[in-house]
Design an enzyme around this catalytic site. Sequence first.
Site, mmCIF file in Angstrom:
data_model
loop_
_atom_site.group_PDB
_atom_site.id
_atom_site.type_symbol
_atom_site.label_atom_id
_atom_site.label_comp_id
_atom_site.label_asym_id
_atom_site.label_seq_id
_atom_site.Cartn_x
_atom_site.Cartn_y
_atom_site.Cartn_z
ATOM 1 N N GLU A 199 -10.085 44.690 -43.081
ATOM 2 C CA GLU A 199 -11.198 43.728 -43.181
ATOM 3 C C GLU A 199 -11.747 43.656 -44.600
ATOM 4 O O GLU A 199 -12.967 43.740 -44.805
ATOM 5 C CB GLU A 199 -12.305 44.091 -42.177
ATOM 6 C CG GLU A 199 -11.848 43.953 -40.745
ATOM 7 C CD GLU A 199 -12.955 44.021 -39.701
ATOM 8 O OE1 GLU A 199 -14.087 44.414 -40.040
ATOM 9 O OE2 GLU A 199 -12.665 43.688 -38.528
ATOM 10 N N GLU A 321 -6.829 43.788 -34.351
ATOM 11 C CA GLU A 321 -8.049 44.172 -33.620
ATOM 12 C C GLU A 321 -8.452 42.974 -32.768
ATOM 13 O O GLU A 321 -8.641 41.876 -33.298
ATOM 14 C CB GLU A 321 -9.210 44.505 -34.567
ATOM 15 C CG GLU A 321 -9.073 45.830 -35.262
ATOM 16 C CD GLU A 321 -10.320 46.210 -36.091
ATOM 17 O OE1 GLU A 321 -11.447 45.858 -35.691
ATOM 18 O OE2 GLU A 321 -10.122 46.843 -37.138
HETATM 19 O O1 AHR Z 1 -13.183 48.287 -34.047
HETATM 20 C C1 AHR Z 1 -14.473 48.448 -34.549
HETATM 21 C C2 AHR Z 1 -14.618 47.926 -35.963
HETATM 22 O O2 AHR Z 1 -14.537 46.531 -35.939
HETATM 23 C C3 AHR Z 1 -13.565 48.322 -36.956
HETATM 24 O O3 AHR Z 1 -13.824 49.526 -37.573
HETATM 25 C C4 AHR Z 1 -13.607 47.224 -37.959
HETATM 26 O O4 AHR Z 1 -12.372 46.991 -38.569
HETATM 27 C C5 AHR Z 1 -14.120 46.037 -37.177
HETATM 28 O O5 AHR Z 1 -15.180 45.419 -37.808
#
Ligand code: AHR
Length: 532
Positions: A199, A321
Site C-alpha cells: 500500500e 488483500e
Molecule cells: O489487513 C489489514 C491492513 O489493511 C493491512 O495491514 C494493510 O495493508 C491494509 O490497509
Amino acid sequence: MRMKKVNWIRTLAGLLLSVSLLMSADGQHARIKIDTDRTIGEVNEMIYGNFVEHLGRCVYGGIYEPGSPLSDENGFRKDVMEAVKGLNVSLARYPGGNFVSNYHWMDGVGPAGERIPRMELAWARLETNQFGTNEFMKYIKAIGSEPYFAVNMGTGTIEEAQRWVEYCNVKEGPYYAELRKKHGFEEPYNIKYWSLGNEMDGFWQMGHLNAEDYCKKARETAKLMRLTSPGIKLVAAGSSNYRPNADPDAWNGTVLSELKDVVDYIALHIYVGNPDNNYYNFLSTPLVCEQRTEIVRGMINKEMQGANRGRRDPIYIAWDEYNVWYRARTSESMRGTRALEEHYNLEDALVVAGFLNVFIRNADIVKMANMAQLVNVIAPIYTSDEGMFRQTIYFPLQLFAQNAHGTSLDVLVDCDTYDTEQFFIGLGETTTQQSDVPYLDVSATYQDHEIVLCVVNRHLDEAITTDILCQTGQFDGNFEVYEVNGPDIKTMNDFGTETVQSVRKEELKARGELIEYTFPPHSFTLLKGRIK
Ligand code: AHR
C-alpha cells in the site's frame, strides 16, 4: 372430437401460461446456461490465498501460542492449524500489511533469546520478534502452503531486501545464506513470490512515497532481488487508496508504465462494509471489485503493447488483500493486541462468496488473491485461550478452495436485477451506485467433465427457481449440493455455536440437458456434477 382435443390443449396451455405469469409476479424464474466452449481462463489456485500479518492476535495468540496446552512443540496452535488446513490455503502472504513498512527482517531471525523487541508503530503493539522468517516457513510447511513475502519499501533499503532474498533463497556461500545455515536451516526456502512493499499509495503507510518515487525504488529493489534469485516473481504495490482526494487510476497507470518490464503482478486491495445497514447495497459491493478489475485489465492491456518482457507472461492482477472490514475500524479497535477483531455474520459470508465469484469470472487476469487475514484479525478463524470457532466467512472460502478449479466458464445468467442507492463501500472511500445488480451472482468452473456452479442468491426473502441448461452435452448423474445459509442475515457464529456453516443437502438428480434448482433467499450454494 379433434377440435375438442385442440381446445383442451389450448386450455392447458392457457393454464400453464397463467401459472408461469403468476410465478413471475410472485417469484422470478431464472436461467443459467452453461456452454463448456465459452471459456474465460484457467483458475489459478493462488486465488485461494490468505494473509498473516504481525497485527493484533493474528500471529501471537492466533497461529502461534507457545506454552498453551493447545499448541504443539513448535508453539503452533493445533486447533487453529486444523481449521487452517480445512481452507486449503494455497498461498500465504507475510509479514504485512502496514507492519512490513517498518519491519527489519533481521530482528526476527537467530536465537530466540537474542531477538530485539521493537515498538510496532503500524498497529501500536510491542513486537517481540519471537516469530519471524524461520517460524513462518515452518508453519507454511506444516499447512502445505506456498509463501509470499513482502519486503519493506517504507523504512527499508534496497540492500535490506536483497539480503533477505539471499537469506531465504541462496544455498550457500555468501554471508546471509551462511547465516541461515548457522541458524539451523540448511536448505534454502526458494521463496518464489515477493511483493515490492505494501500500500505504498496510502498516506498512512510508513515511508509512503509518491508514484514516481515508489517506481524508482521498486525498480532498483527488483534489480537486486532478481540478481540474487533470478526465478522470483515480483508484485508491484498497486492501488489501495480510494479516498476522495486519491487518484488510484493515476497511481496504477504510473506503476504499470514504469514497471511494465519488471513486475509479474500488480497488487490491488479492497475492503467493503455495511455501515449504513443496507443489505442490498452491501451485497453489491463485490461488483466494485469487478469494475476495478476491468479498469486495471484495460491499463495492463495498454501497457503490454510494446513491453519488453521476453517470454514472460503478461502482468496479472493480485487482489492480495480483500475482505469485509468496517466494524473494527475505530481508532481504538485499530490498536494493540485486540486490533481488527471483526465478528462476521451471514451477509458478510455472502459478500465473500461474491468476491470469489469475481475472481473466477476474471480468471484470465486475476491470478492471485489473499483474504485478509487468516486468524483473529478480520479473519475466518477466531481464537480464545481455550479454543476457536470458524466465522461465517470461513465456509464460502472453504467450499470454493476445495471445489472450484479448472477452467472458468462464461455462463449466461438471466434473472431479475435491482439498483442500489449511492453509498460508501468502505470507510473513507468514494461513493458508488450500482445498477442492474443480478439477484443471482454466479461463477462456473469446469475440469475433467466436472462442472461446479457457485451461486449467491442475493434476494433477501425470495427463493429463485432456476433452470440450469447445459448447451454442450448432457448432465450425467447426481449433483452434490452444498449450502451456506442461516436463519437470518445477521446470524453470527461463536464459540460452541457455528450456526452458519456449509451444509451438504440432498443430491440433485440430473439427467439430460436441464435441471431445475431453487436457490433459497440470502444463500450461497455450490453445485457439483458431471457433463458427458
Ligand atoms: O489487513 C489489514 C491492513 O489493511 C493491512 O495491514 C494493510 O495493508 C491494509 O490497509
